[in-house]
Design a protein around this motif. Structure first.
Motif, PDB file in Angstrom:
ATOM      1  N   GLU A 110       0.816  -1.212   0.000  1.00 21.04           N
ATOM      2  CA  GLU A 110       0.000   0.000   0.000  1.00 21.04           C
ATOM      3  C   GLU A 110       0.847   1.257   0.000  1.00 21.04           C
ATOM      4  OE1 GLU A 110      -2.664  -0.151   3.246  1.00 21.04           O
ATOM      5  OE2 GLU A 110      -3.767  -1.907   2.519  1.00 21.04           O
ATOM      6  N   GLY A 111       2.021   1.178   0.633  1.00 22.33           N
ATOM      7  CA  GLY A 111       2.861   2.369   0.736  1.00 22.33           C
ATOM      8  C   GLY A 111       3.377   2.860  -0.597  1.00 22.33           C
ATOM      9  N   SER A 112       3.985   1.948  -1.364  1.00 26.84           N
ATOM     10  CA  SER A 112       4.589   2.362  -2.635  1.00 26.84           C
ATOM     11  C   SER A 112       3.594   2.370  -3.782  1.00 26.84           C
ATOM     12  CB  SER A 112       5.751   1.422  -2.983  1.00 26.84           C
ATOM     13  OG  SER A 112       5.272   0.110  -3.263  1.00 26.84           O
ATOM     14  N   GLY A 113       2.610   1.472  -3.738  1.00 22.46           N
ATOM     15  CA  GLY A 113       1.667   1.361  -4.850  1.00 22.46           C
ATOM     16  C   GLY A 113       2.292   0.761  -6.092  1.00 22.46           C
ATOM     17  N   HIS A 114       3.523   0.244  -5.962  1.00 20.84           N
ATOM     18  CA  HIS A 114       4.222  -0.324  -7.118  1.00 20.84           C
ATOM     19  C   HIS A 114       3.522  -1.588  -7.591  1.00 20.84           C
ATOM     20  CE1 HIS A 114       7.439  -1.566  -9.780  1.00 20.84           C
ATOM     21  NE2 HIS A 114       7.560  -2.709  -9.129  1.00 20.84           N
ATOM     22  N   ILE A 115       3.392  -1.741  -8.899  1.00 20.65           N
ATOM     23  CA  ILE A 115       2.735  -2.905  -9.476  1.00 20.65           C
ATOM     24  C   ILE A 115       3.786  -3.941  -9.866  1.00 20.65           C
ATOM     25  CG2 ILE A 115       1.205  -3.759 -11.284  1.00 20.65           C
ATOM     26  CD1 ILE A 115      -0.149  -1.900  -9.338  1.00 20.65           C
ATOM     27  N   LEU A 116       3.628  -5.140  -9.357  1.00 22.22           N
ATOM     28  CA  LEU A 116       4.502  -6.246  -9.733  1.00 22.22           C
ATOM     29  C   LEU A 116       3.931  -6.892 -10.988  1.00 22.22           C
ATOM     30  CD1 LEU A 116       4.970  -7.815  -6.177  1.00 22.22           C
ATOM     31  CD2 LEU A 116       6.497  -6.233  -7.358  1.00 22.22           C
ATOM     32  N   ARG A 117       4.657  -6.781 -12.093  1.00 19.91           N
ATOM     33  CA  ARG A 117       4.128  -7.231 -13.375  1.00 19.91           C
ATOM     34  C   ARG A 117       4.092  -8.756 -13.467  1.00 19.91           C
ATOM     35  NH1 ARG A 117       7.941  -8.728 -17.234  1.00 19.91           N
ATOM     36  NH2 ARG A 117      10.081  -8.588 -16.515  1.00 19.91           N
TER      37      ARG A 117
END
Length: 493
Positions: A110-117
């Protein structure tokens, strides 16, 4: 009316449609039990049942609209079993399933919001897509829109697609190294988008060194940086050679504890080196006596789709839940059978002998030789953690106990918090940690003037003899797992 119902039930199109619908439902159920997909940095694939449960409430956030095709799938299935024609349900099902390429991956946190492809699609997704297609065919048969010849053609195309996917899987399996086969293209994964490394992964079947061997380590400084562009090599409890000289480097990774002792030049037979190359790096474990290379692993440096540099084969830090990494292979070759460094996870603990420590041997207050943190401690030069430098030191014949006393309420000695770290005096190896379990109250702990006259060491506890009375400090057996030492480092001398 009875005659009409009977003729309807005996209609070949309806019977075939229902059989196809049953087959579609069974295939759909199978898809829930198989891996659906896997994303970068996660070694474990997401299974179909997980995708369904988590995808329905959250799929929209990552473009996972295809998961909502399961809703009209069920609606169409019910209608077919009731003899109805599910035109709208099938249209919605196919439209939503067609959005599968829009799925971007999973949110890392939730903190980074980075999407793991997504890096691989499982056989669960293949089964799911076939179940969608099969139900659409069942609806087409029910509507009388598909002839027998068309059905044969569709099943022929489906067979070709399935064979093609199987051939791709086989080709990717052949091109993958041992690590990639376990990670990207194992039997549950149909195919992967991951680029093959092209470098074999060397996993030692057993330790290549005799038990309890010391190893000198010469690691290029650029290979020790943290982040993706690092092999993340293990640093066992051993001799570590650095640019400014030779150091004995004791590390306890779980507690971020380290001690370095300078001016030590051990005569060590085995040597581990990590060197940069034009392609990436080369790792070697060498017997200096014979010159024989006992273990060697080449690494390739490459740029990922996210424009990040990484080494392959990879270390376990890169993939959560994965154990077949370069770091584990090195640790295994050095002498840890399960691929973890001996000091970090061994369940054996050092047994301390009963001794009394009265001689003061504090860590020096001033840096020496112009090196930040380098202190003269018990006749040697050492770099220790900053937090320890204010601790009171007490020496016995075989041990050094560093003691920290503070007031837990920040006022007086009524609630003293005591913690201690015990070292082997000969080697300065950290052996055990002790504490009385008292926590600081709001406002923090403060140092107090309390005189310790003697420290009585036992295996399970320390007794601090102070002017105000005695205090017992219990050992924390979860700290400082012992290396299985061949040398008698902690025995009385």
């Amino acid at each position: 009316m009875k005659t009409q119902r009977c003729s309807t039930q005996n209609d070949p199109a309806i019977r075939i449609s229902r059989r196809l619908a049953i087959a579609a439902f069974l295939l759909w159920g199978l898809s829930l039990a198989l891996p659906g997909f896997m994303v970068e940095t996660r070694a474990r694939a997401s299974f179909g049942a997980e995708v369904l449960v988590l995808g329905l409430p959250f799929g929209w956030y990552v473009g996972g609209w295809a998961v909502y095709a399961n809703l009209p799938f069920m609606a169409a299935l019910v209608k077919l079993f009731h003899g109805e024609q599910p035109r709208m349900s099938v249209a919605a099902m196919l439209a939503l399933a067609a959005t599968l390429p829009l799925f971007s991956g999973l949110v890392q946190d939730e903190g980074s919001g980075h999407i793991l492809r997504v890096v691989g699609w499982g056989w669960g997704t293949v089964a799911w897509l076939f179940s969608i297609a099969l139900l659409a065919v069942a609806a087409g048969v029910r509507a009388g829109a598909l002839s027998k010849a068309t059905l044969i053609a569709l099943f022929g195309v489906s067979s070709v697609v399935l064979v093609a996917i199987s051939l791709v899987h086989r080709q990717q399996w052949s091109a993958a190294n041992l690590q990639e086969r376990a990670l990207f293209i194992h039997p549950g994964i149909a195919f992967t988008w991951a680029e093959p490394c092209g470098v074999p992964f060397v996993w030692p079947t057993e330790a290549v060194l005799p038990p309890h061997s010391d190893v000198t380590m010469d690691i290029d400084a650029s290979l020790q940086k943290t982040g993706y562009a690092s092999p993340w090599l293990p640093l066992p409890d051993t001799v570590h050679r650095v640019a400014e000289g030779d150091w004995v480097n004791f590390r306890q990774h779980r507690d971020s504890v380290s001690v370095k002792i300078s001016d030590v030049t051990p005569a060590t037979r085995f040597h581990f080196e990590a060197r940069k190359t034009d392609a990436g790096a080369i790792l070697r474990l060498v017997d200096t006596t014979s010159g024989k290379v006992l273990y060697e692993q080449a690494l390739r440096k490459r740029i990922t789709s996210n424009q990040l540099a990484e080494y392959c084969p990879t270390s376990t830090h890169r993939w959560r839940g994965f154990s077949l990494g370069v770091d584990k292979a090195i640790a295994r070759a050095i002498g840890d059978s399960d691929g973890t460094t001996r000091t970090e996870n061994s369940r054996e603990t050092v047994q301390l002998h009963v001794e009394s420590a009265q001689q003061r041997c504090d860590i020096g207050k001033d840096d020496i030789d112009g090196v930040q943190g380098l202190r003269a401690w018990d006749g040697r030069k050492a770099i220790v953690d900053t937090s320890w430098r204010s601790y009171m030191g007490f020496c016995s014949a075989n041990y050094i106990a560093l003691i920290d006393l503070v007031s837990a309420d920040g006022v007086d000695e009524s609630t003293l918090r005591a913690s201690a770290i015990v070292f082997d005096r000969a080697s300065l190896r950290p052996l055990a940690r002790f504490s009385n379990g008292i926590r600081c109250k709001p406002g923090g702990c403060k140092k107090v003037d309390s005189t310790i006259e003697n420290v009585f060491l036992e295996n399970g506890r320390l007794t601090l003899d102070m002017r105000s009375g005695a205090m017992v400090v219990e050992r924390n057996f979860d700290y400082f797992a012992a290396e299985r030492l061949a040398r008698n480092d902690v025995a009385p001398r």
